[in-house]
Design a protein around this motif. Sequence first.
Motif, PDB file in Angstrom:
ATOM      1  N   ARG A 156      62.184  17.194  42.221  1.00  0.00           N
ATOM      2  CA  ARG A 156      62.379  18.221  41.201  1.00  0.00           C
ATOM      3  C   ARG A 156      63.552  17.955  40.263  1.00  0.00           C
ATOM      4  O   ARG A 156      63.561  18.460  39.150  1.00  0.00           O
ATOM      5  N   VAL A 157      64.526  17.174  40.692  1.00  0.00           N
ATOM      6  CA  VAL A 157      65.708  16.999  39.858  1.00  0.00           C
ATOM      7  C   VAL A 157      65.359  16.294  38.550  1.00  0.00           C
ATOM      8  O   VAL A 157      66.031  16.486  37.526  1.00  0.00           O
ATOM      9  N   ASP A 158      64.303  15.480  38.542  1.00  0.00           N
ATOM     10  CA  ASP A 158      63.924  14.801  37.305  1.00  0.00           C
ATOM     11  C   ASP A 158      63.457  15.786  36.242  1.00  0.00           C
ATOM     12  O   ASP A 158      63.565  15.514  35.043  1.00  0.00           O
ATOM     13  N   TYR A 159      62.928  16.958  36.664  1.00  0.00           N
ATOM     14  CA  TYR A 159      62.523  17.966  35.685  1.00  0.00           C
ATOM     15  C   TYR A 159      63.711  18.407  34.828  1.00  0.00           C
ATOM     16  O   TYR A 159      63.580  18.626  33.618  1.00  0.00           O
ATOM     17  N   TRP A 160      64.854  18.563  35.463  1.00  0.00           N
ATOM     18  CA  TRP A 160      66.043  19.012  34.730  1.00  0.00           C
ATOM     19  C   TRP A 160      66.480  17.969  33.705  1.00  0.00           C
ATOM     20  O   TRP A 160      66.866  18.307  32.596  1.00  0.00           O
ATOM     21  N   PHE A 161      66.404  16.693  34.065  1.00  0.00           N
ATOM     22  CA  PHE A 161      66.777  15.641  33.122  1.00  0.00           C
ATOM     23  C   PHE A 161      65.804  15.595  31.941  1.00  0.00           C
ATOM     24  O   PHE A 161      66.231  15.445  30.792  1.00  0.00           O
ATOM     25  N   GLN A 163      63.979  18.065  30.844  1.00  0.00           N
ATOM     26  CA  GLN A 163      64.197  19.271  30.047  1.00  0.00           C
ATOM     27  C   GLN A 163      65.428  19.132  29.150  1.00  0.00           C
ATOM     28  O   GLN A 163      65.434  19.621  28.012  1.00  0.00           O
ATOM     29  N   TYR A 164      66.449  18.469  29.641  1.00  0.00           N
ATOM     30  CA  TYR A 164      67.698  18.349  28.886  1.00  0.00           C
ATOM     31  C   TYR A 164      67.560  17.344  27.731  1.00  0.00           C
ATOM     32  O   TYR A 164      68.079  17.578  26.634  1.00  0.00           O
ATOM     33  N   LEU A 171      58.247  17.966  28.342  1.00  0.00           N
ATOM     34  CA  LEU A 171      58.464  18.485  29.689  1.00  0.00           C
ATOM     35  C   LEU A 171      57.157  18.964  30.298  1.00  0.00           C
ATOM     36  O   LEU A 171      56.876  18.691  31.473  1.00  0.00           O
TER      37      LEU A 171
END
Length: 247
Positions: A156-161, A163-164, A171
């Motif tokens: 899931r952490v790749d979603y934040w990258f 999105q940023y 996304l």
Amino acid sequence: SQMALFCLIWAPAASLIALAVWWVVLYFSHPAFLNHEKFLLVSFLFILGVLLNTFFTALFYAKKKFGPPNKILFIINILLILLLIIAKNYPIVKLHFIQIYFSSFFLQGILVMLFFFSKESSSGSFIMPPQPILKKVFQYSLAALIANLIYFLVNRVDYWFVQYYCSAKDLGNYIQASKLAQMLFIIPGILGSTLFPVFSSLKKSGNTAELTAVIRVLFWINGVICISILCLGWYIKIGRASCRERV
């Protein structure tokens, strides 16, 4: 029966802890939600239902009884689908369907729990497990918690990258592709939930040959799928792009 009693006590306690953490998160991020009493109530019922369902389904699986909990879940989900279909003709159902949906998890957990106590638990043995057993439970739970946190970050952490650094459209496309990749986990997840209690039993304990064979088969199946996607993914992407241009 000892573990069933422990689960019956621990599930509400853990739900209250989770609800308290959830309240703190909402207080600093979306305080408007705290004004809705039903929201917090439904959140508590959802968490408690998921925990009861998880705990008592595991106890059923430990006794190699795979049918009862899955039958309960199947029936309730079918009823939810039927309710969703007829919701358009009943405004009150349509208005409260979200609450009904999340409350259905609580109903599932209660039914699985009641069915276990009525059919599988031994009468006269409703005492708390001894300290050595509880110590093993908490040690395993701590290891599972750490593993789940690592698994969550990996998936899931790749979603934040994304999105940023990317647009909302990128996304959305990335999440859809990620969901398709996660479909590869469905079959191993189903087999894991049934094989784990079997191979952890006293009869199968130490016999890793059969378990290794199952893991090897799943590895090669997923490997072939991943290699196929790696080889054909570019051409599928080009084919979709040309279809959009023609449209």
